[in-house]
Design a protein around this motif. Structure first.
Motif, mmCIF file in Angstrom:
data_model
loop_
_atom_site.group_PDB
_atom_site.id
_atom_site.type_symbol
_atom_site.label_atom_id
_atom_site.label_comp_id
_atom_site.label_asym_id
_atom_site.label_seq_id
_atom_site.Cartn_x
_atom_site.Cartn_y
_atom_site.Cartn_z
ATOM 1 N N ILE A 45 0.840 -1.206 0.000
ATOM 2 C CA ILE A 45 0.000 0.000 0.000
ATOM 3 C C ILE A 45 0.873 1.252 0.000
ATOM 4 O O ILE A 45 0.642 2.199 -0.762
ATOM 5 C CB ILE A 45 -0.944 -0.014 1.221
ATOM 6 N N GLN A 46 1.905 1.258 0.850
ATOM 7 C CA GLN A 46 2.810 2.413 0.922
ATOM 8 C C GLN A 46 3.477 2.666 -0.432
ATOM 9 O O GLN A 46 3.551 3.820 -0.901
ATOM 10 C CB GLN A 46 3.858 2.159 1.990
ATOM 11 N N GLN A 47 3.967 1.603 -1.067
ATOM 12 C CA GLN A 47 4.617 1.746 -2.373
ATOM 13 C C GLN A 47 3.640 2.256 -3.421
ATOM 14 O O GLN A 47 3.980 3.119 -4.248
ATOM 15 C CB GLN A 47 5.202 0.399 -2.816
ATOM 16 N N ALA A 48 2.425 1.737 -3.399
ATOM 17 C CA ALA A 48 1.430 2.131 -4.399
ATOM 18 C C ALA A 48 1.017 3.586 -4.235
ATOM 19 O O ALA A 48 0.818 4.301 -5.228
ATOM 20 C CB ALA A 48 0.215 1.208 -4.302
ATOM 21 N N VAL A 49 0.904 4.045 -3.003
ATOM 22 C CA VAL A 49 0.550 5.455 -2.764
ATOM 23 C C VAL A 49 1.644 6.363 -3.328
ATOM 24 O O VAL A 49 1.370 7.415 -3.917
ATOM 25 C CB VAL A 49 0.354 5.706 -1.251
ATOM 26 N N GLU A 50 2.910 5.939 -3.203
ATOM 27 C CA GLU A 50 4.033 6.738 -3.702
ATOM 28 C C GLU A 50 4.152 6.689 -5.225
ATOM 29 O O GLU A 50 4.378 7.725 -5.871
ATOM 30 C CB GLU A 50 5.342 6.231 -3.092
ATOM 31 N N LEU A 51 4.006 5.498 -5.802
ATOM 32 C CA LEU A 51 4.346 5.293 -7.213
ATOM 33 C C LEU A 51 3.153 5.357 -8.153
ATOM 34 O O LEU A 51 3.335 5.445 -9.366
ATOM 35 C CB LEU A 51 5.052 3.942 -7.378
ATOM 36 N N LYS A 52 1.945 5.285 -7.612
ATOM 37 C CA LYS A 52 0.718 5.374 -8.422
ATOM 38 C C LYS A 52 0.720 4.383 -9.600
ATOM 39 O O LYS A 52 0.567 4.780 -10.759
ATOM 40 C CB LYS A 52 0.536 6.798 -8.960
ATOM 41 N N PRO A 53 0.878 3.107 -9.335
ATOM 42 C CA PRO A 53 0.824 2.135 -10.434
ATOM 43 C C PRO A 53 -0.601 1.996 -10.969
ATOM 44 O O PRO A 53 -1.566 2.427 -10.327
ATOM 45 C CB PRO A 53 1.278 0.828 -9.769
ATOM 46 N N ASN A 54 -0.702 1.371 -12.105
ATOM 47 C CA ASN A 54 -2.009 1.086 -12.691
ATOM 48 C C ASN A 54 -2.709 -0.021 -11.899
ATOM 49 O O ASN A 54 -3.911 0.044 -11.631
ATOM 50 C CB ASN A 54 -1.792 0.667 -14.153
ATOM 51 N N VAL A 55 -1.900 -1.051 -11.505
ATOM 52 C CA VAL A 55 -2.438 -2.265 -10.893
ATOM 53 C C VAL A 55 -1.526 -2.730 -9.764
ATOM 54 O O VAL A 55 -0.301 -2.601 -9.863
ATOM 55 C CB VAL A 55 -2.534 -3.401 -11.953
ATOM 56 N N ASN A 60 -1.886 -13.130 -1.188
ATOM 57 C CA ASN A 60 -2.679 -13.605 -0.057
ATOM 58 C C ASN A 60 -4.076 -12.989 -0.137
ATOM 59 O O ASN A 60 -4.279 -11.817 0.167
ATOM 60 C CB ASN A 60 -1.997 -13.232 1.255
ATOM 61 N N GLU A 61 -5.042 -13.797 -0.526
ATOM 62 C CA GLU A 61 -6.395 -13.286 -0.753
ATOM 63 C C GLU A 61 -7.047 -12.777 0.528
ATOM 64 O O GLU A 61 -7.980 -11.970 0.475
ATOM 65 C CB GLU A 61 -7.245 -14.369 -1.421
ATOM 66 N N ASP A 62 -6.547 -13.222 1.683
ATOM 67 C CA ASP A 62 -7.090 -12.732 2.958
ATOM 68 C C ASP A 62 -6.781 -11.257 3.186
ATOM 69 O O ASP A 62 -7.441 -10.597 4.002
ATOM 70 C CB ASP A 62 -6.520 -13.551 4.128
ATOM 71 N N ARG A 63 -5.775 -10.741 2.490
ATOM 72 C CA ARG A 63 -5.389 -9.318 2.662
ATOM 73 C C ARG A 63 -5.994 -8.416 1.589
ATOM 74 O O ARG A 63 -5.705 -7.216 1.557
ATOM 75 C CB ARG A 63 -3.859 -9.186 2.627
ATOM 76 N N TYR A 64 -6.807 -8.997 0.717
ATOM 77 C CA TYR A 64 -7.351 -8.228 -0.412
ATOM 78 C C TYR A 64 -8.169 -7.028 0.050
ATOM 79 O O TYR A 64 -8.001 -5.911 -0.462
ATOM 80 C CB TYR A 64 -8.206 -9.126 -1.302
ATOM 81 N N ASP A 65 -9.066 -7.234 1.004
ATOM 82 C CA ASP A 65 -9.962 -6.144 1.435
ATOM 83 C C ASP A 65 -9.166 -4.964 1.971
ATOM 84 O O ASP A 65 -9.508 -3.794 1.709
ATOM 85 C CB ASP A 65 -10.941 -6.648 2.495
ATOM 86 N N GLN A 66 -8.103 -5.252 2.731
ATOM 87 C CA GLN A 66 -7.263 -4.184 3.270
ATOM 88 C C GLN A 66 -6.635 -3.363 2.151
ATOM 89 O O GLN A 66 -6.653 -2.120 2.185
ATOM 90 C CB GLN A 66 -6.165 -4.776 4.155
ATOM 91 N N VAL A 67 -6.085 -4.044 1.158
ATOM 92 C CA VAL A 67 -5.414 -3.347 0.056
ATOM 93 C C VAL A 67 -6.436 -2.607 -0.802
ATOM 94 O O VAL A 67 -6.225 -1.444 -1.198
ATOM 95 C CB VAL A 67 -4.600 -4.345 -0.797
ATOM 96 N N PHE A 68 -7.564 -3.259 -1.076
ATOM 97 C CA PHE A 68 -8.595 -2.636 -1.920
ATOM 98 C C PHE A 68 -9.131 -1.354 -1.281
ATOM 99 O O PHE A 68 -9.253 -0.316 -1.949
ATOM 100 C CB PHE A 68 -9.744 -3.619 -2.154
ATOM 101 N N SER A 69 -9.428 -1.409 0.000
ATOM 102 C CA SER A 69 -10.008 -0.226 0.657
ATOM 103 C C SER A 69 -9.032 0.939 0.686
ATOM 104 O O SER A 69 -9.445 2.112 0.647
ATOM 105 C CB SER A 69 -10.463 -0.576 2.076
ATOM 106 N N ALA A 70 -7.716 0.620 0.718
ATOM 107 C CA ALA A 70 -6.712 1.692 0.755
ATOM 108 C C ALA A 70 -6.442 2.289 -0.620
ATOM 109 O O ALA A 70 -6.195 3.506 -0.741
ATOM 110 C CB ALA A 70 -5.409 1.150 1.339
ATOM 111 N N ASP A 72 -8.293 1.572 -3.836
ATOM 112 C CA ASP A 72 -9.377 1.810 -4.795
ATOM 113 C C ASP A 72 -9.766 3.287 -4.875
ATOM 114 O O ASP A 72 -9.997 3.802 -5.984
ATOM 115 C CB ASP A 72 -10.597 0.954 -4.442
ATOM 116 N N PRO A 73 -9.811 4.013 -3.744
ATOM 117 C CA PRO A 73 -10.127 5.450 -3.849
ATOM 118 C C PRO A 73 -9.109 6.249 -4.668
ATOM 119 O O PRO A 73 -9.418 7.355 -5.143
ATOM 120 C CB PRO A 73 -10.137 5.912 -2.385
ATOM 121 N N LEU A 74 -7.899 5.697 -4.838
ATOM 122 C CA LEU A 74 -6.863 6.384 -5.622
ATOM 123 C C LEU A 74 -6.923 6.000 -7.096
ATOM 124 O O LEU A 74 -6.084 6.442 -7.893
ATOM 125 C CB LEU A 74 -5.483 6.039 -5.070
ATOM 126 N N GLY A 75 -7.887 5.140 -7.458
ATOM 127 C CA GLY A 75 -8.019 4.723 -8.857
ATOM 128 C C GLY A 75 -7.053 3.622 -9.244
ATOM 129 O O GLY A 75 -6.830 3.370 -10.436
#
Length: 387
Positions: A45-55, A60-70, A72-75
């Motif tokens: 999540i930290q890396q994605a907020v910094e680098l703004k990747p497409n995807v 680990n599918e158990d962590r999906y909701d945590q990553v998605f909620s953080a 998805d609002p950033l597109g």
């Protein structure tokens, strides 16, 4: 250089985090399109907020909701599961795939990326260990370049730039010797996980650090080098070089040797692979000969450190033998890290699996999958018998 759009597979590991450092230092050169991790949702999540990747992909599918909620609002698109990695590497927006996943898991995404016409920056040596013939044949068919990221193979590649028309007589891979260089089998029979994880020169993930301590890492590199540089086993030597300043050498048919040197810093080979053919200006620390007045070299002890000899044996045998030793090693190292077996038993488990696993002379992809599954089962059974 036109901006390269990169997928970093395994972005939260040792190589992945250093690759993130490199791309952040050159925003005009690189754009990150994909980030993936096995389990480290917080750092992803930290890396994605910094680098703004497409995807991003979290295995680990158990962590999906945590990553998605953080994110998805950033597109940022968020996927879960290992199958998603093999899919996202094929995206049209990706130019180059840096495979920094650990172990066998890197094989299928690398295949899919090559099939989709993506250049490969290869930090996952196990891909070529497991299926070197398949990968190199596919890359040739697709006219895809594989740029090595391992410091030793990057060194060989750098020595070959401008020399591709000159045949290689042999290559010399250097090994630090790890934390137990010069130690006896009696000493190794009682070493602890904490001791094995203290590498003298490099800061790496747990699995590769243990592989360095057993010399299996060098064995895997020998097999990788055979496929990267189209060599015979007889053309590959290993020399222990404790200072890790000479990263490897090439000897040509006139007897001349070329070496690539520098301080131990994985950012340099990562940067060279991502930016090739350009050398990007860096502020990395510079090597000073006066800090290293003596560079020394030794023969590896193949009797005490059996894994290196087992790797040469598997390479000589060919077929799926390298796949067998890789799977057995992954299971054995994990067992050692969980304090289930001793240090020397890692080699014992690999040797047992090499003798018992079904040998296939000309394997296809399905054969590699079956070999990996069978060998892991045999390795776990052997571990149970030792506990």
């Amino acid at each position: 250089m036109q901006k390269r759009h990169i997928a970093i597979l395994g972005s939260t590991g040792s190589i992945g985090t250093q690759a993130v450092e490199v791309v952040k230092a050159y925003p005009d050169q690189f754009q990150v399109e994909v980030l993936t991790t096995n389990n480290n949702a917080d750092l992803l999540i930290q890396q994605a907020v910094e680098l703004k990747p497409n995807v991003v992909v979290i295995c680990n599918e158990d962590r999906y909701d945590q990553v998605f909620s953080a994110l998805d609002p950033l597109g940022i698109k968020v996927y879960a599961g290992s199958a998603a990695i093999a899919s996202v590497v094929q995206m049209d927006t990706v130019d180059m795939v840096l495979t920094a996943m650990v172990g066998y898991s890197g094989l299928l995404p690398t295949i899919k990326a090559i099939e989709a016409g993506k250049s490969i920056a290869l930090a996952n040596k196990e891909t070529l260990v497991v299926a070197g013939e398949l990968i190199t044949r596919l890359a040739a068919q697709k006219s895809i370049n594989i740029y090595p990221v391992d410091s030793e193979h990057s060194a060989i590649f750098q020595c070959l730039v401008g020399e591709f028309h000159n045949p290689i007589e042999k290559i010399i891979l250097t090994a630090s010797g790890g934390p137990f260089r010069g130690k006896s089998k009696d000493f190794l029979s009682t070493v602890t996980k904490a001791q094995a994880l203290k590498h003298p020169n490099w800061t790496m993930g747990a699995k590769i650090t243990i592989d360095s301590a057993t010399l299996m890492n060098k064995g895997l590199e020998v097999i990788e080098a055979k496929w990267l540089f189209n060599l015979t086993p007889a053309q590959i030597d290993v020399v222990v070089h404790p200072q890790s300043i000479i990263h490897s050498l090439v000897q040509f048919e006139d007897g001349s040797l070329k070496a690539q040197m520098g301080l131990p810093d994985m950012r340099l080979p990562i940067q060279f692979a991502l930016g090739y053919p350009n050398r990007l200006k860096s502020d990395f620390p510079r090597f000073n000969f006066m800090d290293y007045p003596s560079l020394t070299f030794e023969q590896p002890d193949l009797d005490t450190f059996r894994n290196l000899q087992l790797a040469f044996d598997a390479l000589d045998r060919g077929g799926n033998a390298p796949c067998i030793i890789n799977a057995a090693n992954e299971v054995a190292v994990e067992a050692f890290l969980q304090d289930q077996i001793g240090f020397l038993e890692i080699s014992e488990i690999i040797e047992s699996c090499l003798a018992k696993s079904t040998f296939v002379q000309a394997p296809n992809y399905d054969d590699y999958v079956k070999t990996d599954e069978e060998t892991r089962r045999l390795a776990r059974e052997r571990i149970k018998s030792l506990v």
